[in-house]
Design a protein around this motif. Structure first.
Motif, PDB file in Angstrom:
ATOM      1  N   ASP A  69     -36.647 -27.896  25.400  1.00 46.85           N
ATOM      2  CA  ASP A  69     -35.221 -28.247  25.380  1.00 46.85           C
ATOM      3  C   ASP A  69     -34.364 -27.227  24.634  1.00 46.85           C
ATOM      4  OD1 ASP A  69     -35.625 -30.573  26.848  1.00 46.85           O
ATOM      5  OD2 ASP A  69     -36.064 -31.744  25.047  1.00 46.85           O
ATOM      6  N   LYS A 135     -20.527 -29.461  18.294  1.00 44.13           N
ATOM      7  CA  LYS A 135     -20.652 -30.621  19.180  1.00 44.13           C
ATOM      8  C   LYS A 135     -19.291 -31.217  19.466  1.00 44.13           C
ATOM      9  CE  LYS A 135     -22.928 -35.067  19.675  1.00 44.13           C
ATOM     10  NZ  LYS A 135     -23.813 -36.063  19.066  1.00 44.13           N
ATOM     11  N   THR A 198     -20.410 -43.318  21.508  1.00 50.88           N
ATOM     12  CA  THR A 198     -21.767 -43.724  21.171  1.00 50.88           C
ATOM     13  C   THR A 198     -21.748 -45.131  20.586  1.00 50.88           C
ATOM     14  OG1 THR A 198     -22.394 -41.437  20.662  1.00 50.88           O
ATOM     15  CG2 THR A 198     -23.811 -43.178  19.806  1.00 50.88           C
ATOM     16  N   GLU A 241     -26.560 -44.274  28.663  1.00 52.75           N
ATOM     17  CA  GLU A 241     -27.902 -43.724  28.518  1.00 52.75           C
ATOM     18  C   GLU A 241     -28.492 -44.142  27.179  1.00 52.75           C
ATOM     19  OE1 GLU A 241     -28.261 -39.549  28.947  1.00 52.75           O
ATOM     20  OE2 GLU A 241     -27.352 -39.472  30.935  1.00 52.75           O
ATOM     21  N   ALA A 242     -29.731 -44.608  27.202  1.00 53.51           N
ATOM     22  CA  ALA A 242     -30.437 -44.942  25.966  1.00 53.51           C
ATOM     23  C   ALA A 242     -31.081 -43.671  25.418  1.00 53.51           C
ATOM     24  CB  ALA A 242     -31.500 -46.000  26.239  1.00 53.51           C
ATOM     25  N   LYS A 243     -30.857 -43.392  24.153  1.00 50.34           N
ATOM     26  CA  LYS A 243     -31.419 -42.222  23.503  1.00 50.34           C
ATOM     27  C   LYS A 243     -32.666 -42.618  22.721  1.00 50.34           C
ATOM     28  CE  LYS A 243     -28.397 -39.354  24.994  1.00 50.34           C
ATOM     29  NZ  LYS A 243     -28.791 -38.333  25.985  1.00 50.34           N
ATOM     30  N   GLY A 244     -33.783 -42.037  23.071  1.00 47.64           N
ATOM     31  CA  GLY A 244     -35.029 -42.347  22.389  1.00 47.64           C
ATOM     32  C   GLY A 244     -35.944 -43.176  23.263  1.00 47.64           C
ATOM     33  N   ASN A 245     -37.230 -43.198  22.901  1.00 45.63           N
ATOM     34  CA  ASN A 245     -38.225 -43.917  23.701  1.00 45.63           C
ATOM     35  C   ASN A 245     -38.510 -45.323  23.197  1.00 45.63           C
ATOM     36  OD1 ASN A 245     -39.575 -43.310  21.372  1.00 45.63           O
ATOM     37  ND2 ASN A 245     -41.013 -41.868  22.298  1.00 45.63           N
ATOM     38  N   GLU A 280     -30.669 -46.898  16.425  1.00 49.94           N
ATOM     39  CA  GLU A 280     -30.708 -46.557  17.853  1.00 49.94           C
ATOM     40  C   GLU A 280     -29.301 -46.246  18.352  1.00 49.94           C
ATOM     41  OE1 GLU A 280     -33.553 -46.147  18.850  1.00 49.94           O
ATOM     42  OE2 GLU A 280     -34.858 -47.516  17.754  1.00 49.94           O
ATOM     43  N   LYS A 281     -29.232 -45.438  19.434  1.00 50.42           N
ATOM     44  CA  LYS A 281     -27.945 -45.029  19.973  1.00 50.42           C
ATOM     45  C   LYS A 281     -27.923 -45.162  21.495  1.00 50.42           C
ATOM     46  CE  LYS A 281     -26.844 -41.653  16.357  1.00 50.42           C
ATOM     47  NZ  LYS A 281     -26.525 -40.215  16.069  1.00 50.42           N
ATOM     48  N   ILE A 282     -26.762 -45.543  21.999  1.00 52.55           N
ATOM     49  CA  ILE A 282     -26.488 -45.576  23.432  1.00 52.55           C
ATOM     50  C   ILE A 282     -25.305 -44.647  23.687  1.00 52.55           C
ATOM     51  CG2 ILE A 282     -25.847 -46.990  25.415  1.00 52.55           C
ATOM     52  CD1 ILE A 282     -28.551 -47.713  24.317  1.00 52.55           C
ATOM     53  N   GLU A 283     -25.514 -43.619  24.499  1.00 53.29           N
ATOM     54  CA  GLU A 283     -24.435 -42.683  24.829  1.00 53.29           C
ATOM     55  C   GLU A 283     -23.627 -43.229  26.007  1.00 53.29           C
ATOM     56  OE1 GLU A 283     -23.577 -40.159  23.124  1.00 53.29           O
ATOM     57  OE2 GLU A 283     -25.304 -40.054  21.752  1.00 53.29           O
TER      58      GLU A 283
END
Length: 353
Positions: A69, A135, A198, A241-245, A280-283
């Protein structure tokens, strides 16, 4: 002189267009810079270099590729049908090149332009680009480049020979129109960008799970409802989009929200075994539905910035057609007479010299 002006305008246009494309796609196109000292002393950290995007490189070439990445620049030491073995100039000489991971040809976006074996570069110029590329500023850089390009393209061919003192300051209609059109595009893009955001929440993985709100047993799962609000007066098409697994979105991840409305989404969280506090974060990405939703979704799947390219193209075509529909030409709309006596002459007269 006319040929030089056309050549300059062409070069500037190519650089501007490639820069905007690179910013939107989040990848270098014609220029980039070194993020580390791995290629020192051939390419020092912060050096800006040029890329030939039509070459995949060969043994001995310096290639630009994506690894873990991140964009990386290394020299090719070996090549086979599966890809390349690369190595930075700073790696120890006694370390076999074969220890490096193999780079697929699809990961390579071009080779560094060289004169002989020496890269053509601008020392430390990349440090200034890095300062601008914080950013959240990519869109503003792209918009600034578009505005600069519009001004250059409309004024580059209008320069004429002037006498030592210019008698008039002139502003042509097409220059004002180009700047105004660019500002319209700026407003369009920024209105969408401001709706990005976010959603964040935290919870604890603890053996005392369930005793307080936000405490969960290690290895368990739970669901969380999050609300997305559209504070604008017009509708937006949203993608989440969910960030992380550790988390996944169980409800739909793309939907339209009317103006001054909101929508709840459901998140499923897999609580880790290690006991501590997690975040946790949601973009959230939002777009005006002025293109077919299928088109926006397809472009978004490639890059969140790619729908902006379609908006720019659509708006540009409309503004160009409007320009010709108006029927205005290159006439001056602002013309200010500059007197021969300069400011220093006026100062002299005022003090009696």
């Amino acid at each position: 002189m006319r040929l030089l002006e056309l050549l300059f305008t062409f070069v500037v246009g190519v650089i501007l267009i490639s820069s905007v494309i690179g910013i939107v796609l989040d990848r270098p196109v014609l220029i980039s810079y070194a993020y580390s000292d791995s290629m020192s002393p051939t390419i020092e950290k912060g050096d800006l270099f040029f890329i030939n995007p039509f070459s995949k490189g060969d043994v001995g070439d310096i290639i630009v590729f994506r690894m873990k990445d991140e964009w990386t620049v290394h020299r090719v030491y070996a090549k086979d049908e599966e890809g390349y073995i690369t190595k930075g100039e700073q790696q120890c000489r006694n370390r076999p090149a074969g220890e490096n991971p193999k780079i697929s040809k699809e990961s390579v976006i071009g080779t560094v332009v060289t004169l002989g074996r020496t890269p053509i570069k601008i020392p430390r110029a990349g440090n200034y680009i890095q300062d601008l590329s914080k950013k959240g500023s990519n869109l503003y850089i792209a918009v600034a480049l578009l505005v600069i390009g519009a001004i250059l393209m409309t004024t580059g061919g209008e320069r004429k020979r002037r006498k030592k003192r210019r008698r008039y300051i002139k502003v042509k209609f097409k220059t004002v129109y180009a700047i105004t059109a660019s500002l319209v595009l700026v407003t369009l893009l920024i209105s969408m960008m401001l709706s990005w955001g976010t959603l964040a929440f935290s919870y604890s993985s603890t053996l005392a799970g369930g005793q307080q709100k936000g405490w969960y047993m290690p290895g368990s799962t739970f669901e969380e409802n999050l609300t997305i609000k559209n504070r604008a007066i017009y509708p937006f098409l949203y993608f989440v989009e969910a960030k992380g697994n550790r988390i996944e979105i169980t409800s739909e991840n793309s939907f339209k929200i009317p103006g001054r409305s909101e929508k709840a989404i459901t998140i499923r969280v897999n609580v880790p075994e290690e006991t501590r506090v997690y975040g946790e974060k949601i973009e959230i990405y939002a777009y005006l539905p002025i293109l077919p939703e299928r088109v926006i979704a397809e472009l978004y799947s490639k890059s969140p910035y790619l729908p902006f390219v379609a908006y720019i193209v659509e708006a540009s075509i409309f503004l160009i057609l409007l320009y010709f529909a108006i029927g205005a030409g290159s006439e001056d709309i602002i013309r200010y007479r500059v007197h021969r006596s300069g400011i220093f002459d006026k100062l002299k007269e005022s003090v009696g010299l």
